[in-house]
Design an enzyme around this catalytic site. Structure first.
Site, PDB file in Angstrom:
ATOM      1  N   LYS A 105       0.813  -1.218   0.000  1.00 43.82           N
ATOM      2  CA  LYS A 105       0.000   0.000   0.000  1.00 43.82           C
ATOM      3  C   LYS A 105       0.847   1.270   0.000  1.00 43.82           C
ATOM      4  O   LYS A 105       0.488   2.263  -0.628  1.00 43.82           O
ATOM      5  CB  LYS A 105      -0.962   0.023   1.180  1.00 43.82           C
ATOM      6  N   GLU A 129      -5.031  -5.583  -5.247  1.00 46.42           N
ATOM      7  CA  GLU A 129      -6.179  -5.848  -4.373  1.00 46.42           C
ATOM      8  C   GLU A 129      -5.757  -6.054  -2.923  1.00 46.42           C
ATOM      9  O   GLU A 129      -6.420  -5.580  -1.996  1.00 46.42           O
ATOM     10  CB  GLU A 129      -6.928  -7.097  -4.872  1.00 46.42           C
ATOM     11  N   GLY A 134      -6.812  -6.439   2.993  1.00 43.09           N
ATOM     12  CA  GLY A 134      -6.439  -7.843   2.888  1.00 43.09           C
ATOM     13  C   GLY A 134      -7.333  -8.611   1.942  1.00 43.09           C
ATOM     14  O   GLY A 134      -7.434  -8.298   0.757  1.00 43.09           O
ATOM     15  N   GLY A 187       1.634 -10.791  17.654  1.00 47.15           N
ATOM     16  CA  GLY A 187       1.934 -10.630  16.235  1.00 47.15           C
ATOM     17  C   GLY A 187       0.982  -9.714  15.498  1.00 47.15           C
ATOM     18  O   GLY A 187       1.070  -9.560  14.276  1.00 47.15           O
ATOM     19  N   GLU A 190       3.701  -4.618  14.895  1.00 42.84           N
ATOM     20  CA  GLU A 190       5.124  -4.750  14.618  1.00 42.84           C
ATOM     21  C   GLU A 190       5.948  -4.320  15.839  1.00 42.84           C
ATOM     22  O   GLU A 190       5.437  -3.657  16.747  1.00 42.84           O
ATOM     23  CB  GLU A 190       5.506  -3.877  13.414  1.00 42.84           C
ATOM     24  N   ASP A 201      -0.491   3.764   8.046  1.00 41.10           N
ATOM     25  CA  ASP A 201      -0.937   2.619   7.258  1.00 41.10           C
ATOM     26  C   ASP A 201      -2.346   2.857   6.726  1.00 41.10           C
ATOM     27  O   ASP A 201      -2.619   2.654   5.530  1.00 41.10           O
ATOM     28  CB  ASP A 201      -0.896   1.362   8.130  1.00 41.10           C
ATOM     29  N   LYS A 205      -3.875   3.450   2.718  1.00 41.55           N
ATOM     30  CA  LYS A 205      -5.004   2.704   2.150  1.00 41.55           C
ATOM     31  C   LYS A 205      -6.129   3.615   1.694  1.00 41.55           C
ATOM     32  O   LYS A 205      -6.693   3.428   0.599  1.00 41.55           O
ATOM     33  CB  LYS A 205      -5.515   1.697   3.188  1.00 41.55           C
TER      34      LYS A 205
END
Length: 428
Positions: A105, A129, A134, A187, A190, A201, A205
């Site tokens: 992205k 995509e 996701g 997890g 990060e 982020d 997007k």
């Protein structure tokens, strides 16, 4: 004779491993026929333990070499990052006329227009995509299913890490720092969570979705970005008492003045679908002039969902699907005209920490009234061990410049202990 498509995969993290596993199990998955087999791979480390055996695959230390290889028919970039080896490898593949599928992205949001021009000049598809939500098909929905409509706005939850943190803070009463540490252990976040919790982020997007929705070039630099790292547990509880839930909302709205793209913590009514999307889910509203409002919700990350989105793009390549990267020929793409956010109308949540003395509420109310800000609801709730008394109120819609000026005047009142906190109420 069945055609075999040789797939070069750069980046063997969670998504890369998921894709290799899928293609090994289902090489003939594409509806158009043919077989997709991994012919070569590239990653930072060849010896790193992985859940999938790569010993039989051709190894490339340099992803650019993999992109240019005669044994690569489709190049899949899963490295990440807006520049460096990811950008170099994608450019190399496109220059060689090879189709590119990416989940990156940052690369598309920051360099999408120039890559679209290169792809068009070389006659090579560029598909992404998996870069947004996701395995939930937000990109295909806007670029393909809604091409016959005029989209007015897109808004939603586009970062699962932030959604998980806010959900857990409300459910458990733990602080941002505590839940973030847990998300890192699980997890979900990060080691350096800045891209997620800082809102960057989600901004990448929503910049991509805005470009697709409005037929313009991505303009990430124009996005207004605020993350969740300053969201206080007190605000989560107060918002709940007022009938709201705090979510990190990314939105893009088109008006006669241009396009406003922003990411910020927002209050959504408890009965609203965005408020009910918990955990690591992603959710998106799309509003069109003809179809009205569409809502889609699903997994926004993870090996399975994201690998499925990558595979869907590979299937499009195998079927020979051809369309502009961003709804219009690359030569016609222009960055959208950003709207001055201070001129936009917003309802707001305001929280003040004040001294426990007579006349404070009257002083705050009078200051807001003098500035032209109308109060919608009000809440005062003592908090144990607080240095003062928190006062929370919501406003009717008002220009943000007016609201900001009013908050500045309230901050100067002698009874106000700390800078007032403002959160927008989502316009959804």
């Amino acid at each position: 004779m069945t055609k075999t498509w040789r797939i070069g995969v750069a980046g063997l993290g969670t998504v890369g491993a998921g894709l290799l596993k899928f293609l090994d199990e289902r090489p003939g998955f594409a509806p158009a026929g043919g077989r997709a087999v991994v012919s070569g791979v590239s990653a930072r480390s060849r010896s790193r333990p992985r859940p999938f055996d790569i010993s039989s695959l051709a190894w490339f230390d340099d992803p650019v070499a993999l992109a240019q290889s005669d044994e690569t028919d489709v190049f899949v970039e899963l490295i990440g990052g807006s520049d460096g080896p990811a950008k170099a490898a994608v450019e190399a593949a496109l220059n060689a006329g090879k189709p590119v599928v990416t989940a990156n992205k940052a690369l598309i949001a920051e360099h999408g227009a120039e890559l679209a021009a290169l792809a068009e000049a070389k006659g090579a598809p560029l598909l992404f995509e998996a870069a947004v939500m996701g395995g939930t098909p937000a990109v295909k929905m806007i670029r393909e299913a809604l091409v016959g409509d005029d989209i007015k706005s897109v808004a939603g939850i586009l970062n699962g890490t932030c959604n998980y943190i806010l959900t857990e803070m409300e459910a458990t009463g733990r602080s941002f720092a505590e839940v973030l540490a847990e998300a890192q252990r699980l997890g979900y976040a990060e080691v350096d969570p800045t891209m997620d919790v800082g809102g960057f982020d989600a901004a990448h997007k929503i910049s991509i979705l805005a470009a697709l929705a409005f037929g313009c070039a991505p303009n990430y630099a124009a996005a207004e970005i605020e993350g969740i790292d300053q969201v206080d547990l007190l605000d989560i509880h107060m918002a709940r008492d007022l009938g709201y839930r705090i979510k990190l909302v990314a939105s893009a709205d088109r008006s006669a003045d241009g396009v406003l793209v922003r990411v910020h913590p927002s209050l959504a009514p408890l009965n609203h679908p965005l408020a009910q999307a918990g955990g690591a889910l992603n959710a998106l509203f799309i509003e069109g002039a003809r179809v009205g409002r569409i809502f889609v919700q699903g997994a926004g990350a993870g090996a399975g969902p994201t690998a499925a989105a990558v595979a869907a793009d590979i299937a499009d390549v195998m079927a020979g699907a051809v369309r502009p990267v961003f709804q219009a020929p690359a030569g016609t793409l222009r960055p959208f005209e950003p709207v001055d956010p201070s001129k936009s109308l917003s309802r707001a949540y305001l929280r003040f920490l004040v001294k426990d003395e007579p006349g404070v509420i009257a002083a705050v109310s009078e200051t807001l009234a003098e500035a032209g800000v109308s109060i919608e609801s009000f809440l005062q709730k003592p908090v144990e061990n607080a240095s003062g008394v928190p006062i929370v109120l919501t406003t009717h819609a008002v220009a943000e410049s007016v609201l900001t000026a009013a908050i500045g005047r309230i901050a100067e009142l002698p009874a106000v202990i700390e800078t007032p906190r403002m959160l927008r109420i989502a316009r959804i």
